[in-house]
Enzyme design. Sequence first.
Site, mmCIF file in Angstrom:
data_model
loop_
_atom_site.group_PDB
_atom_site.id
_atom_site.type_symbol
_atom_site.label_atom_id
_atom_site.label_comp_id
_atom_site.label_asym_id
_atom_site.label_seq_id
_atom_site.Cartn_x
_atom_site.Cartn_y
_atom_site.Cartn_z
ATOM 1 N N SER A 159 -14.439 -3.875 -14.411
ATOM 2 C CA SER A 159 -14.690 -5.222 -14.921
ATOM 3 C C SER A 159 -15.992 -5.773 -14.358
ATOM 4 C CB SER A 159 -13.526 -6.140 -14.558
ATOM 5 O OG SER A 159 -13.335 -6.146 -13.163
ATOM 6 N N HIS B 34 -14.905 2.326 -1.810
ATOM 7 C CA HIS B 34 -13.843 1.445 -1.298
ATOM 8 C C HIS B 34 -12.782 2.178 -0.497
ATOM 9 C CE1 HIS B 34 -14.875 -1.788 -4.565
ATOM 10 N NE2 HIS B 34 -15.782 -1.679 -3.622
ATOM 11 N N TYR C 172 0.821 -1.215 0.000
ATOM 12 C CA TYR C 172 0.000 0.000 0.000
ATOM 13 C C TYR C 172 0.851 1.259 0.000
ATOM 14 C CZ TYR C 172 -4.448 -2.288 0.007
ATOM 15 O OH TYR C 172 -5.529 -3.024 -0.404
HETATM 16 P P1 NAD Z 1 -10.466 -4.084 -12.636
HETATM 17 O O1 NAD Z 1 -8.982 -4.005 -12.645
HETATM 18 O O2 NAD Z 1 -11.110 -5.364 -12.254
HETATM 19 O O3 NAD Z 1 -11.029 -3.719 -14.103
HETATM 20 C C1 NAD Z 1 -10.573 -2.631 -14.832
HETATM 21 C C2 NAD Z 1 -11.496 -2.445 -16.030
HETATM 22 O O4 NAD Z 1 -11.110 -1.241 -16.685
HETATM 23 C C3 NAD Z 1 -11.444 -3.556 -17.054
HETATM 24 O O5 NAD Z 1 -12.741 -3.905 -17.431
HETATM 25 C C4 NAD Z 1 -10.698 -2.918 -18.242
HETATM 26 O O6 NAD Z 1 -11.123 -3.416 -19.496
HETATM 27 C C5 NAD Z 1 -11.072 -1.477 -18.068
HETATM 28 N N1 NAD Z 1 -10.093 -0.521 -18.602
HETATM 29 C C6 NAD Z 1 -8.737 -0.571 -18.533
HETATM 30 N N2 NAD Z 1 -8.187 0.522 -19.086
HETATM 31 C C7 NAD Z 1 -9.230 1.297 -19.500
HETATM 32 C C8 NAD Z 1 -9.314 2.559 -20.146
HETATM 33 N N3 NAD Z 1 -8.213 3.253 -20.484
HETATM 34 N N4 NAD Z 1 -10.545 3.044 -20.431
HETATM 35 C C9 NAD Z 1 -11.663 2.354 -20.124
HETATM 36 N N5 NAD Z 1 -11.639 1.158 -19.499
HETATM 37 C C10 NAD Z 1 -10.441 0.638 -19.196
HETATM 38 O O7 NAD Z 1 -10.939 -2.882 -11.709
HETATM 39 P P2 NAD Z 1 -12.304 -2.623 -10.925
HETATM 40 O O8 NAD Z 1 -13.452 -3.117 -11.743
HETATM 41 O O9 NAD Z 1 -12.258 -1.224 -10.492
HETATM 42 O O10 NAD Z 1 -12.323 -3.557 -9.624
HETATM 43 C C11 NAD Z 1 -11.235 -3.993 -8.868
HETATM 44 C C12 NAD Z 1 -10.947 -3.336 -7.519
HETATM 45 O O11 NAD Z 1 -9.736 -2.650 -7.740
HETATM 46 C C13 NAD Z 1 -11.821 -2.261 -6.964
HETATM 47 O O12 NAD Z 1 -12.306 -2.706 -5.742
HETATM 48 C C14 NAD Z 1 -10.893 -1.040 -6.707
HETATM 49 O O13 NAD Z 1 -11.071 -0.556 -5.378
HETATM 50 C C15 NAD Z 1 -9.535 -1.577 -6.849
HETATM 51 N N6 NAD Z 1 -8.475 -0.775 -7.513
HETATM 52 C C16 NAD Z 1 -8.451 0.600 -7.469
HETATM 53 C C17 NAD Z 1 -7.449 1.315 -8.158
HETATM 54 C C18 NAD Z 1 -7.417 2.818 -8.096
HETATM 55 O O14 NAD Z 1 -7.916 3.420 -7.138
HETATM 56 N N7 NAD Z 1 -6.846 3.486 -9.117
HETATM 57 C C19 NAD Z 1 -6.484 0.629 -8.894
HETATM 58 C C20 NAD Z 1 -6.538 -0.773 -8.923
HETATM 59 C C21 NAD Z 1 -7.542 -1.449 -8.242
#
Ligand code: NAD
Length: 246
Positions: free
Chosen positions: A189, A119, A67
Amino acid sequence: MEFPKELITFLRAVSSLAVLTGAGVSAESGLATFRDAQTGLWARFRPEELATPKAFARQPKLVWDWYAMRRAQALAAKPNPAHWALAEMERHVPDFTLITQNVDGLHQAAGSRNVVPLHGNIRRVRCAQCGFYPPSWPEDSEQVPRCSQCNGLLRPDVVWFGESLPSWALRRAIQASERAQAFLIVGTSALVQPAASLWKFCAQQGGTVIEVNLERTILSDKVDYGLYGPAGRVLPALVEAVWGVT
Ligand code: NAD
Ligand code: ZN
């Protein structure tokens, strides 16, 4: 970009809109999604093995360090055109709620105001034992830093797999989804519940569901409109097509 004409006309008249965003919205800011392979030192761990209470109980330092790395990345990252477009959208829709699964704080940094952080917030830490929020903490100490009030371990202020969402946030998210004439799902996703089911509250009331993603997802067959491409391109183009601004 070309959008269906009736979608543009519909959105122009919409007065309540709920948006759900996921990690894909921040991908173009350089923050890895969970589905992307972990890199470097962290390549051998899956996020699902690090982002859990069990992992923290067993190996608190490992989880703290992961983290700390992601917190540093979030702090160094800047909003991208997808974040800016959502902040702009809010200025045109009277009842606008941005529900996000992201913990990076980039929506707020881009100027979004009515944000429901489902989250949590990776920029903050709290005591795992008493819930105290320390104003500051040593970031790279040998051991996981401890609470000044009760000596418990400090942890990131995020929701881990297997933990429940803050009830106030979930309530606000559900209410906004029920009220919304349109529900926009961006860069997720749609595998993590309950966020992945919020759109149903909108659909049940007769609302229109729109997906924006790089590629099709498990929701694509259920939504009314799918707009596929990078969110940083699709959203500014959509805002321009509907409200005439970028
Ligand atoms: P995920 O990683 O499961 O899915 C990401 C989705 O984004 C995919 O469907 C992918 O096709 C799409 N994607 C990727 N690049 C893209 C773009 N440029 N434009 C449009 N779509 C794009 O992430 P999720 O569904 O958010 O769920 C996973 C968990 O991850 C959540 O609980 C979240 O809290 C956590 N998370 C957060 C961060 C952050 O705060 N930036 C980063 C990673 C994970
Ligand atoms: Zn404490």
